[in-house]
Scaffold this motif. Structure first.
Motif, short mmCIF file in Angstrom:
data_model
loop_
_atom_site.label_atom_id
_atom_site.label_comp_id
_atom_site.label_asym_id
_atom_site.label_seq_id
_atom_site.Cartn_x
_atom_site.Cartn_y
_atom_site.Cartn_z
N GLY A 9 50.10 6.54 71.51
CA GLY A 9 49.32 5.19 70.97
C GLY A 9 48.27 5.49 69.71
O GLY A 9 48.37 5.11 68.79
N ILE A 10 48.06 7.16 69.99
CA ILE A 10 47.27 7.77 68.59
C ILE A 10 48.11 8.31 67.74
O ILE A 10 48.77 9.17 66.97
CB ILE A 10 45.88 7.98 68.97
CG1 ILE A 10 45.00 6.28 70.29
CG2 ILE A 10 45.01 8.37 68.56
CD1 ILE A 10 43.31 6.73 70.30
N GLN A 11 48.51 9.83 68.81
CA GLN A 11 48.60 10.97 68.14
C GLN A 11 49.92 11.01 67.44
O GLN A 11 49.67 11.96 66.56
CB GLN A 11 48.40 12.13 69.61
CG GLN A 11 48.64 13.75 68.95
CD GLN A 11 50.06 14.08 68.24
OE1 GLN A 11 51.43 13.47 68.46
NE2 GLN A 11 49.72 15.26 67.32
N PRO A 12 50.71 10.42 67.54
CA PRO A 12 51.85 10.59 67.31
C PRO A 12 51.78 9.74 65.79
O PRO A 12 53.39 10.41 64.54
CB PRO A 12 53.45 9.68 67.72
CG PRO A 12 52.31 9.69 68.71
CD PRO A 12 51.07 9.57 69.45
N LEU A 13 50.61 8.77 65.82
CA LEU A 13 51.09 8.18 64.38
C LEU A 13 49.63 9.42 63.40
O LEU A 13 50.20 8.87 62.24
CB LEU A 13 49.54 6.95 64.80
CG LEU A 13 50.75 5.75 65.24
CD1 LEU A 13 49.67 4.95 66.39
CD2 LEU A 13 51.50 4.94 64.43
N GLN A 14 49.38 10.07 63.57
CA GLN A 14 48.67 11.49 63.08
C GLN A 14 48.65 12.85 63.19
O GLN A 14 48.77 13.18 62.65
CB GLN A 14 47.13 11.28 63.85
CG GLN A 14 46.70 11.86 65.32
CD GLN A 14 46.08 12.46 64.92
OE1 GLN A 14 45.89 13.19 65.40
NE2 GLN A 14 47.02 13.88 65.66
N ASN A 15 50.21 13.21 63.13
CA ASN A 15 50.81 13.95 63.67
C ASN A 15 51.07 14.48 62.45
O ASN A 15 51.31 14.18 61.78
CB ASN A 15 51.79 14.53 64.31
CG ASN A 15 53.18 14.29 64.57
OD1 ASN A 15 53.20 13.95 63.79
ND2 ASN A 15 53.95 14.40 65.95
N LEU A 16 50.92 15.74 62.28
CA LEU A 16 51.56 16.99 61.01
C LEU A 16 53.20 15.98 60.28
O LEU A 16 53.34 15.70 59.08
CB LEU A 16 52.10 17.76 61.02
CG LEU A 16 52.30 18.63 59.86
CD1 LEU A 16 51.55 18.81 58.92
CD2 LEU A 16 52.97 19.64 60.08
N THR A 17 53.94 15.96 61.00
CA THR A 17 55.26 15.32 60.13
C THR A 17 55.28 13.51 59.93
O THR A 17 55.87 13.65 58.94
CB THR A 17 56.84 14.97 61.27
OG1 THR A 17 56.09 14.82 62.62
CG2 THR A 17 57.47 16.27 61.47
N VAL A 18 54.21 12.76 60.07
CA VAL A 18 53.80 11.37 60.17
C VAL A 18 52.96 11.76 59.09
O VAL A 18 53.33 11.17 57.93
CB VAL A 18 53.21 10.80 60.81
CG1 VAL A 18 52.98 9.75 60.39
CG2 VAL A 18 54.74 10.48 62.13
N LEU A 19 51.96 12.45 58.58
CA LEU A 19 50.77 12.33 57.54
C LEU A 19 52.21 12.87 56.42
O LEU A 19 51.45 12.99 55.55
CB LEU A 19 50.65 13.88 58.01
CG LEU A 19 48.95 12.99 58.68
CD1 LEU A 19 48.09 14.27 58.97
CD2 LEU A 19 48.73 11.58 59.12
N ILE A 20 52.66 14.15 56.51
CA ILE A 20 53.63 14.50 55.51
C ILE A 20 54.57 13.60 54.49
O ILE A 20 54.59 12.71 53.70
CB ILE A 20 54.30 15.53 55.74
CG1 ILE A 20 53.65 16.70 56.22
CG2 ILE A 20 55.85 15.75 54.92
CD1 ILE A 20 55.17 18.40 56.93
#
Ligand SMILES: O=C(O)/C=C\C(=O)CC(=O)CC(=O)O
Length: 217
Positions: free
Chosen positions: A110-121
């Motif tokens: 619920g948190i980490q996958p939304l803010q990981n590098l690939t998503v932020l790029i």
């Protein structure tokens, strides 16, 4: 159980998911070697053909252990718990076990996958900070609420669990994205409780072999 050499952890110093597994290995006093995978060098070593054989999700961590390659940090930690039950990272009580998994899921799904590098790029330079803050704040609000009924000294009662392995790296990411942590006093208390624990210190990004010198404290 066949032990084929020392486990090898594919890890990146600042990856919160690699960090979870480093903490678990340290807490269980399992010796391991680190194979650094740079998530930023040349567009990311995790995307090269060789690493895709290790982890088709092109992410760290991956752990080579007992002749197998395992991916996904929660899966890896539960494998360690099942094969090396000494220095338990899960409570005995079934209700407490559910609480541990609940906190892990909120953070790891619920948190980490939304803010990981690939998503932020994908989100883009302009919006990425606000995006990360939004999802981390929203998730930690839920974690704080869960902790209000589960926490003792640590996330669930007075024993360190897999939930603590997930929480501490997520708090680091919250600070990295300048999330105001003052609304989360229990999260902050547990973070303070564990910051000087030897297993957590040794797993910290600043203690990793691939940490750039300018980032070491
Ligand atoms: O140094 C970098 O900027 C690259 C990658 C990371 O931080 C790791 C993540 O994608 C965030 C995370 O693990 O939650």
């Amino acid at each position: 159980m066949s032990m084929i050499g020392k486990p090898i952890l594919y890890s990146y110093w600042r990856s919160s998911c690699s960090w979870r597994v480093r903490i678990a290995l340290n807490l269980k006093e399992i010796p391991y070697d680190i194979k650094p995978v740079s998530l930023i060098k040349a567009g990311g070593e995790q995307h090269c053909n060789e690493f895709r054989e290790v982890n088709p999700m092109e992410q760290v961590p991956a752990l080579q252990i007992d002749g197998h390659t395992l991916i996904e940090s929660l899966n890896i930690m539960h494998y360690l718990e099942e094969t090396r039950p000494q220095r338990a990272l899960m409570p005995q009580d079934v209700h407490k076990r559910a609480k541990v998994r609940e906190i892990c899921e909120v953070i790891a799904s619920g948190i980490q996958p939304l803010q990981n590098l690939t998503v932020l790029i994908y989100v883009g330079e302009e919006k990425k900070r606000e995006w990360a803050q939004h999802w981390i704040h929203r998730g930690l609000r839920a974690v704080e609420k869960l902790l209000s009924s589960s926490a003792g000294k640590y996330c669930v009662g007075d024993e360190i669990s897999v939930a603590d392995c997930c929480l501490i790296p997520q708090v680091f990411n919250a600070r990295r994205f300048h999330v105001d942590l003052r609304p989360f006093p229990i999260v902050l208390r547990i973070d303070r409780e564990l910051e000087n624990h030897p297993a957590f210190r040794a797993a910290h990004p600043s203690a990793q072999p691939d940490c750039p010198p300018e980032a070491t404290k």
